[in-house]
Write an enzyme that holds these catalytic residues in place. Structure first.
Site, short mmCIF file in Angstrom:
data_model
loop_
_atom_site.label_atom_id
_atom_site.label_comp_id
_atom_site.label_asym_id
_atom_site.label_seq_id
_atom_site.Cartn_x
_atom_site.Cartn_y
_atom_site.Cartn_z
N LYS A 1 0.88 -1.18 0.00
CA LYS A 1 0.00 0.00 0.00
C LYS A 1 0.91 1.22 0.00
O LYS A 1 1.94 1.23 0.68
CB LYS A 1 -0.86 -0.03 1.26
CG LYS A 1 -1.86 1.14 1.40
CD LYS A 1 -2.74 0.94 2.65
CE LYS A 1 -3.77 2.06 2.77
NZ LYS A 1 -4.65 1.87 3.94
N SER B 1 -9.94 -0.15 7.42
CA SER B 1 -9.39 0.00 6.08
C SER B 1 -8.71 -1.21 5.46
O SER B 1 -8.31 -1.14 4.31
CB SER B 1 -8.41 1.18 6.06
OG SER B 1 -9.12 2.37 6.27
N SER C 1 -9.60 2.29 3.30
CA SER C 1 -8.69 3.02 2.45
C SER C 1 -7.75 2.13 1.64
O SER C 1 -7.13 2.60 0.69
CB SER C 1 -7.86 4.01 3.27
OG SER C 1 -7.09 3.32 4.21
#
Lengths: 482, 94, 488
Positions: free
Chosen positions: C78, C177, C153
Site C-alpha cells: 500500500k 481499512s 482506504s
C-alpha cells in the site's frame, strides 16, 4: 503609586546527553547545517519517537537535587503550532503530567541568607531547530541540528521581586546543574535559556497584574537591564491609566528596549493532547533510590561543609561552590596540601583575579591543583616566603608546573638557616650603629616602626629571601641585647 | 452549531484557507460531522480514565548512544528549496 | 466466475519444488498489472526493474537451497509504506513526488524474508476514506464490477489481490481499512492487534489505531506473512515485544467447543438484509465445525463511529502538521511569505476529505472543545474497549459482518460524508479497543462479495487465523475470483 515587581521564571536547560531525546542523532554543538539530523529530526513521514534513557535519568537527578517530588507516572504531550524550526508542527513536551513536580530551591544570596524559590514543576521536552536569517538573501534558512535536543524546562512560582534575586537564582541553578553534571548551564552558549514572566501590582496587593513574557535573554547583565526596562515600561502604562497587554517580548540590547515578538502575534491555541506515539514513563522506587545514591555532594551541602568543617568564611565558601569545577579544583588542592584556608585564599584571591583578567575559567588555565598545592606546601614548610610565593605563582600561571624546579631555578629558597641570618643581622648591626642606638633608646611602639629599617636592609642583603619570621626574631633578640 | 466565523478561525489554526465561495459548504459539512458527536454526551463516563493508547505497556527507554546518519543527501533531496544545506523559507520576521 | 486461483502458500510450494521460478512469477504479475491496471487503477507506481532484479536474487537463493516460505513471492505495498528510493505518495498531491531515503520496518522485514515488491498500491488519500475515491491519483475500481468501489482506504491493495496482480498486498487499518475493502473485493484481510506490527515508516494517520496487516486470498497466506511482519521494533515505542508465534502452526487446531459470540448490535438497521443472511449462513458453518454460538451484546457499537471520528481526525490533524511545504512535499508557487507558504501549500496539497478531517480534528483539540469532545471521546473509547473485553471473557471470538453492504457505485452522490463514515460501524470497535480482527470471504450477494468479520482477544491472532482457516476449509468463497475478461 508604589508598584511591586512580581516575576516567575521559566528556564530551559539543555541536558548533557550524547544523543537527542527521541532520536539517536548526536547533540554536539556547532556541526555543519543539517549534518546532525536523521529522518526523525526532519519529521519525515512515518518516523516515530523513542525516549532516551539518559534524559529521564537526568531529569530525575535534577528533581532529587532540588528535593522535589518525582512524578512516578508521567506522559508526553503534543504542543501544536506552526514555525519552520519546529519540523513536526508540534513540539513533544510534558503538559499534563510532568516528570518532576513541586520542590523548593534555596538560593544563596550575597549576604549569606537563603532565598527559597518555589519550583512549580520541571518537565522534559524537545528543542526546536535554528532559523538563520539573511544568510541567503530574502530567505530564512532552517538548520535542524538542534531540533530534538533534550530540554528540561524548570518553572518557578512568581516568587521573585527583584532582579538581584533573579540573577542569584540563575547562578545557583547554573551551579546546581553543573554539579549534577546534567547540563553546561551556560547562558551565553544557549544551554541555559531564561524567560521572565513579569507583572506589576500595587505594593500590598495580593492579586497578580497582567504579565508579559521576556524571552531568551542570554546574560546576567541583560537580564537585569531587561527587567528594569520592562518594569518601567509597564509602570508608565499603568500610571497613565493604560493596561498591559499579555504578550511575549524580546529584549533588544542595542536599542535598549523590549518589543513584542511579531511571530507570536497570531493567536496560539496549543491544543495540548497526550502523544499517542509514546507510552507512559513509569519510575519505580528502586530507580529513584539508585539515582539518589549516585548524586554528588550538592552545592548547598558543600558550602555548609566548607564553613563548618573547613572553617572558611561565607564569602569564600560561596565563591568556591559557585560551580563544580572550582569546587573540585579547591578540593583537589586541599587533598594534597591539607590547608583549606590557604587553598581558599589563593583560589579566591590571586587565581580568581588572574582568571578574570584574561576571561578564562579555572580549567582553562595552566595552574592545576597539584601545582597550587605544592606552592602552598612550600610556604607552609618555610621554604618560600609569601613574597617569593607570588613569583612562583606567576611562573605556574605562565605554564611551568614543577614548583621545586621553579624555586631552584630562580633561587627563591627562603633563607631560614639561622646561622646565615645571624651573620646578616650581625653585619647590619655593626654597620648601622646610629640606628641601633636610636632603636635601643625608643619605646616599644616606636621600636615596632624602627625595626622596619633593619628588616628592609636585611631583605636587601638576602635578596628578599630572608625568612621574615626568623629575621624578626633574630633582630629583636640582637637589637635588644645591649 | 458552529458558525462560519468559528470555522474560519479553526482553519487559520490549521493553516488551511477556505474561500468565500466555499465557506458555507465547509461550515455545513463541519456541523454535519459535529452532529455525529452529540451521542457522546449521553454516555456516563464518571471515573473513567481517558484511553490514550490501547497498548497496556510502559515506555521503553533507548540507550543514550549516537548513530550517525550516512545518507545526508537522501535527507535533503526532497527539499523544495535549499541552499548550503539549509532548508529555505521566505524571510521570517521576528 | 468460480476459478480456483493461486494462493501464496501454493506458489511458495511451487517455488521450492522448482516447478516455477520467481522470475516467471514476477514477469507474470508485472504483465498482468500492465494489462489490467488501466481499468482498475489499483497500482500507483510499478517497479519493474527492481522487481526483476529482486526476483533474480531470489532464484539464486532458491537454487542454493533456501527454503524460506516467502522467498521469491511477488507482492505489492500500500502506498502508505515508505520504500527507500521509490516514490511513496500516500495517494496525495502533497507527496506526489516524495522519495523516501529509508524504508518502513514492514517493507524491510518482507524484503528480508525474500518477497518481491512489484510496486505501490492506490488508497484513499492519507488513509482517510472507505472507498478509495479520495485518492489524488483517481479512484480505484472493484474488479468484481468496475463501476463500483473496492472499499477503502486499502482499496488498491484489495483490488490488486482480487484481480490476481499478486497473492499478497500490504494494507493498513485504522477504522476498518483492511477489513472493509477485503470484504468488498472478496479476499482475506487481517488487522493485527495494536502494537503487533511496527508502525515505523508507515505514514501516520491516527497513531493510536493505525496497524499494518496482510491482504491475501486465504487465512493461511495471512498467517505466513504475519509471522514475518510482526514483532518488536526498537524504532517504534508502541510496538509490543510480545513474542511472535508461528501462526501457520496452529491453523489446523480444531475449533470444536470454541465459543463464538455474535453481537446483536451488529445485525442492526445499518446492515443490508441480504448481507445479514449471508453472514448468518457463514456463522452456521462455524457452528457445524463444532463451535458454540453465543448471543452477546456490544451496546456501544453505534457510539464507536462518533468516538472514532473525534479521535482519529484529532490525532491526524497533528500528524499532518508536518506537511507544510518546508522540508519535503508539495510547495505552492511563489509564496509571498511564511504564512502564505503554509496556507497555500496545505490547501492546494491536501484533498477535500483530508482538509475536512483536519478541520474537525483541530477543532476538537482546541481549548474550548477539548474536554467536551476529545477527552470525552477518549473516555468513551475506554468504555467500548471494556465492553469488548467483557464479551471476550465469555467467548473466544466475536463474529459478524465486516461491512454493512456490498460494494457501492462510484460517485454515489446519495452518500453523505457521515453516511460514508457509517461504512466503518462494525470495524471501528476493534481499532478503538486495539483488538485483532480478520475479514474472510463469506458469500456473494447479487454477484458481489460479502465478508465475515472475526474479532479476537489482544495478541490472539493465532486463534483468529485458526478459526478463519477452518472456515475456509469448509467453504470455497475465498477461491472465487472475478471474471476480468472484459477488462483486457
Amino acid at each position: 503609586m508604589q508598584w511591586e515587581k512580581v516575576m516567575g521564571l521559566e528556564v530551559h536547560l539543555q541536558l548533557a546527553t550524547q544523543s537527542k531525546i527521541f532520536s539517536s542523532s548526536a547533540t554536539t554543538f556547532g556541526a555543519a547545517a543539517n549534518s546532525q539530523t536523521n529522518p526523525l529530526d526532519v519529521a519525515l513521514p512515518g518516523t516515530l519517537p523513542v525516549l532516551n534513557h539518559s534524559a529521564v535519568t537526568q531529569a530525575i537527578v535534577f528533581g532529587l537535587g532540588i528535593g522535589a517530588d518525582i512524578g512516578r507516572v508521567s506522559r508526553f504531550d503534543r504542543k501544536n503550532y506552526f514555525y519552520p524550526d519546529l519540523p513536526k508542527g508540534y513540539q513533544i513536551s510534558q503538559f499534563f503530567q510532568p516528570i518532576v513536580k513541586e520542590g523548593i530551591f534555596d538560593v544563596p544570596m550575597e549576604d549569606g541568607s537563603l532565598f527559597p524559590v518555589r519550583i512549580l514543576r520541571a518537565h522534559l521536552e524537545e528543542d526546536a531547530g535554528k532559523s538563520v536569517h539573511d544568510a541567503i538573501p530574502g530567505h530564512t534558512g532552517i538548520d535542524l541540528n538542534r531540533a530534538g535536543t533534550p530540554l528540561l524546562e524548570v518553572v518557578t512560582e512568581p516568587d521573585f521581586r527583584t532582579a538581584t534575586q533573579v540573577v542569584a537564582y540563575l547562578k545557583a541553578l547554573h551551579a546546581l546543574v553543573t554539579y549534577l553534571g546534567i547540563s553546561d548551564g551556560n547562558m551565553s552558549e544557549g544551554s541555559m535559556r531564561c524567560d521572565v514572566n513579569l507583572s506589576l501590582r500595587p505594593k500590598g496587593e495580593s492579586e497578580y497584574g497582567t504579565r508579559t513574557e521576556l524571552k531568551n535573554i542570554n546574560s546576567f547583565r541583560f537580564i537585569e537591564r531587561a527587567i528594569q526596562i520592562e518594569a518601567d515600561r509597564q509602570q508608565d502604562l499603568l500610571d497613565s491609566g493604560d493596561t498591559v497587554t499579555q504578550e511575549t517580548r524580546l529584549f533588544d540590547p542595542d536599542k535598549d528596549e523590549t518589543r513584542a515578538m511579531r511571530s507570536k502575534e497570531v493567536a496560539n491555541d496549543y491544543r495540548y493532547f497526550p502523544d499517542p506515539d509514546l507510552l507512559p514513563i513509569v519510575i519505580d522506587d528502586d530507580t529513584i533510590d539508585q539515582i539518589r545514591a549516585s548524586l554528588p555532594e550538592l552545592p548547598t551541602a558543600k558550602r555548609a561543609r566548607y564553613i563548618s568543617d573547613l572553617g572558611l568564611g561565607d564569602y569564600d565558601a560561596n565563591l568556591l561552590t559557585q560551580d563544580r569545577v572550582t569546587a573540585e579544583f579547591f578540593e583537589a588542592t586541599c587533598t594534597i596540601c591539607n590547608n583549606p584556608k590557604a587553598a581558599a585564599n589563593w583560589i579566591v584571591g590571586e587565581l580568581s583575579a588572574a582568571l578574570n583578567r584574561v576571561g578564562n575559567t579555572i580549567n582553562d588555565c595552566a595552574i592545576r591543583p597539584d601545582g597550587l598545592a605544592a606552592l602552598i606546601t612550600r610556604i607552609d614548610d618555610g621554604t618560600l616566603s609569601s613574597k617569593m610565593a607570588k613569583t612562583v605563582f606567576d611562573a605556574l600561571w605562565a605554564g611551568e608546573s614543577d614548583v621545586d624546579r621553579i624555586i631552584l631555578d630562580k633561587g627563591l629558597k627562603q633563607v631560614s638557616d639561622a646561622g646565615a641570618l645571624e651573620a646578616i643581622v650581625d653585619e647590619l648591626i655593626a654597620a648601622n650603629s646610629a640606628q641601633v642606638d636610636q632603636y635601643r633608646a625608643a619605646d616599644a611602639s616606636k621600636q615596632k616602626k624602627l625595626i622596619g629599617f633593619f628588616v628592609g636592609q636585611a631583605m636587601k642583603a638576602s635578596k628578599g629571601q630572608a625568612n621574615p619570621q626568623l629575621l624578626n626574631q633574630l633582630l629583636k633578640e640582637k637589637l635588644s641585647a645591649s | 452549531m458552529t458558525h462560519a466565523a468559528a470555522v474560519k478561525e479553526v482553519a487559520v489554526l490549521a493553516r488551511l484557507s477556505i474561500s468565500d465561495e466555499d465557506i458555507e459548504t465547509a461550515t455545513t459539512e463541519f456541523n454535519q460531522t459535529l452532529a455525529l458527536f452529540d451521542a457522546l454526551s449521553s454516555v456516563d463516563t464518571t471515573q473513567v480514565t481517558p484511553m490514550v493508547n490501547p497498548l497496556d505497556a510502559v515506555q521503553r527507554l533507548r540507550i543514550d548512544s549516537v548513530e550517525t546518519l550516512v545518507d545526508r543527501e537522501g535527507l535533503m533531496r526532497n527539499a523544495p528549496a535549499q541552499d548550503q544545506h539549509y532548508f529555505l523559507v521566505p524571510r521570517v520576521l521576528d | 466466475m468460480a476459478k480456483a486461483v493461486n494462493t501464496l502458500a501454493a506458489l511458495s510450494q511451487q517455488l521450492r519444488t522448482g516447478s516455477v521460478s520467481s522470475r516467471e512469477l514476477t514477469e507474470d504479475s508485472l504483465s498482468r498489472i500492465a494489462r489490467l491496471n488501466p481499468a482498475l487503477n489499483a497500482v500507483i507506481t510499478s517497479c519493474e526493474d527492481r522487481a526483476l532484479a529482486a526476483a533474480a536474487q531470489a532464484d539464486k537463493a532458491l537454487a542454493s537451497g533456501d527454503v524460506s516460505p516467502l522467498l521469491g513471492i511477488p507482492m505489492l505495498h500500500k502506498d502508505i509504506f515508505c520504500t527507500r528510493d521509490v516514490r511513496t505518495t500516500c495517494a496525495s498531491k502533497m507527496l506526489a513526488e516524495f522519495i523516501p531515503p529509508y524504508s518502513a520496518t514492514v517493507v524491510n522485514r518482507l524484503e528480508t524474508a525474500g518477497m518481491i515488491s512489484l510496486g505501490k498500491c492506490n488508497m484513499d488519500e492519507f488513509a482517510m476514506g472507505s472507498s478509495n475515491e479520495t485518492s489524488f491519483f483517481g479512484a480505484a475500481r472493484n474488479p468484481w464490477d468496475t463501476a463500483r468501489v473496492p472499499g477503502g482506504s486499502s482499496g488498491g491493495s484489495a483490488a490488486a489481490v482480487a484481480a490476481g496482480f499478486a497473492t499478497l498486498a500490504t494494507g493498513t487499518d485504522t477504522g476498518g481499512s483492511i477489513r472493509q475493502p477485503a470484504a468488498l473485493c472478496g479476499i482475506t484481510g487481517l488487522k493485527p492487534s495494536y502494537g503487533r506490527v511496527s508502525r515505523y515508516g508507515m505514514i501516520a494517520f491516527a497513531s493510536s489505531m493505525d496497524q499494518a496487516g496482510p491482504m491475501a486470498r486465504t487465512a493461511e497466506d495471512c498467517a505466513l506473512v504475519l509471522s514475518a511482519m510482526a514483532g518488536s521494533d526498537a524504532l517504534d515505542s508502541t510496538c509490543s515485544d510480545q513474542p511472535v508465534p508461528n501462526y501457520a502452526e496452529t491453523l489446523e487446531q480444531s475449533i470444536s467447543g470454541l465459543r463464538i459470540g455474535v453481537p446483536k448490535e451488529f445485525f442492526s438497521h445499518h446492515l443490508d438484509a441480504a448481507v445479514a443472511d449471508a453472514i448468518g449462513r457463514a456463522i452456521k458453518e462455524l457452528e457445524q465445525a463444532g463451535a458454540i454460538i453465543v448471543d452477546v451484546s456490544l451496546p456501544s457499537t453505534d457510539l464507536g463511529v462518533s468516538t472514532y471520528y473525534v479521535i482519529a481526525p484529532a490525532e491526524a490533524s497533528a500528524n499532518l502538521s508536518r506537511y507544510d511545504g518546508v522540508r519535503y512535499g508539495y510547495r505552492c508557487e511563489n509564496p509571498a511569505d511564511l504564512e502564505d507558504l503554509y496556507t497555500r501549500s496545505r490547501s492546494e496539497g491536501f484533498g477535500p476529505e483530508v482538509k475536512r478531517r483536519i478541520l474537525v480534528g483541530t477543532f476538537t483539540l482546541s481549548a474550548a472543545s477539548y474536554d467536551q469532545y476529545f477527552m470525552k471521546a477518549q473516555q468513551v473509547r475506554r468504555v467500548i474497549a471494556n465492553e469488548y473485553d467483557t464479551v471476550l471473557d465469555n467467548v473466544d471470538v466475536i463474529a459478524g459482518p465486516s461491512a454493512p453492504n456490498t460494494a457501492f457505485v462510484l460517485n454515489d452522490q446519495s452518500k453523505s460524508i457521515t453516511d460514508m463514515y457509517m461504512e466503518d460501524v462494525f470495524t471501528i470497535g476493534a481499532n478503538l479497543a486495539g483488538l485483532p480482527a480478520i475479514s474472510v470471504p463469506a458469500g456473494l450477494v447479487n454477484g458481489l462479495p460479502v465478508g465475515m468479520q472475526l474479532i479476537g482477544r489482544r495478541f490472539d491472532e493465532a486463534r483468529l487465523l485458526n478459526v478463519a482457516h477452518q472456515y475456509q476449509k469448509r467453504t470455497d468463497w475465498h477461491t472465487l475470483s472475478p471474471d476480468l475478461g472484459g477488462l483486457v
